[in-house]
Design an enzyme around this catalytic site. Sequence first.
Site, short mmCIF file in Angstrom:
data_model
loop_
_atom_site.label_atom_id
_atom_site.label_comp_id
_atom_site.label_asym_id
_atom_site.label_seq_id
_atom_site.Cartn_x
_atom_site.Cartn_y
_atom_site.Cartn_z
N GLY A 102 10.17 -5.18 -0.91
CA GLY A 102 10.06 -4.09 0.05
C GLY A 102 9.75 -4.55 1.47
CG HIS A 103 8.67 -1.53 4.32
ND1 HIS A 103 8.79 -0.68 3.24
CD2 HIS A 103 7.53 -1.19 4.94
CE1 HIS A 103 7.77 0.13 3.22
NE2 HIS A 103 6.97 -0.15 4.24
#
Length: 366
Positions: free
Chosen positions: A261-262
């Site tokens: 994920g980010h």
Amino acid sequence: MTITLAELAQALDARLWGDGSLRVSGAAEPSEAGLAPDGTVRVALAMTPAYAETLSPGGAALLAEGMDPAAYDLAGAVIVPRPRLAMAALTRSLDRAADMAPGVHPTAVIDPSAQIGAGAAIGPFVVIGPEVRIGPGARIAAHVSIGAGSVIGADALIHAGVRIGHGVTAGDRLIVQPGAVIGADGFSFVTPDTSGVEEIRRTLGTRGEIRDQHWVRIHSLGGVELGDDVEIGANSTIDRGTIRATSIGSGTKLDNLVHVGHNVQVGRDCLLCGQVGIAGSSRIGDRVVLAGQCGVSDNIRVGDDVIAGGASKIFTNVPAGRVILGAPATRMETQVEINKAIRRLPRMAAQLAELQKTVTRLMQKG
């Protein structure tokens, strides 16, 4: 392409036994190896006595130190001290799947401002955006797209159908398997007022007034940074950061269907196995191993040298060096005791029911 058995032994820094002039054309399972009609052999991977029992007479094999090649009627053998490490070198020596001639295919679309390094190979229907830099010796297979301003280091191997977004920076010897996506937007949204998710995080489950709300996108301004010798599996995804870059350390390997994920930071020489998911802003240390289907919650810190068993769900920080298992993840030895206790529950429930009956009878008699 063939090499001699003697050349193979030299490449593996291993000991040769028997006929070193045998021409090796590939590798095979023990029962499928042996001398081919054209006079070449496929070297058998028979690194334990159990595997060696099915060896074909007159062939060649990779054997572990301590095994006797004469006992298997082989024409030649390479004796290695650490078989699996030798297997890595052997398969690298014989791998021809990634051969691409240097040059740019006429169907490729390359922005005039892009820089292509010496000896690079650009395959059919590749699209390379403005200000992209491709290192020398890189191999970019068919239908790959690379977004504006991205940098790919030397000797990269990017397989067919990979999507690399803008602002991605990768070191040398990057390998990306088909269908992977690097640099898509992060999954970041916010509501105008406090959302139900924020509320239950604060209250641990209690809901107040439920209101109609909508999600507002938080744009991803950061990029993705990959170190040297990183490998990305098929259909894996690495989201770009919100402000700072999502990063993957040198030597780290991602299996197929891994999601990062980010804002996540993954350290050096980690192994992230199939279907691992790491939620936004988590930090993974060096040499961490996350087995298949592990999940890491957002904003979690996993220390160096942690090993997580398959399907572990990590909801809290994990100190360096710990071996964990389960959902929620705990020390592996604790999880083993929990599993033992769970298996005893039906018997304990039956014993409790019998005890209740006994107590009831005694009370009725009294």
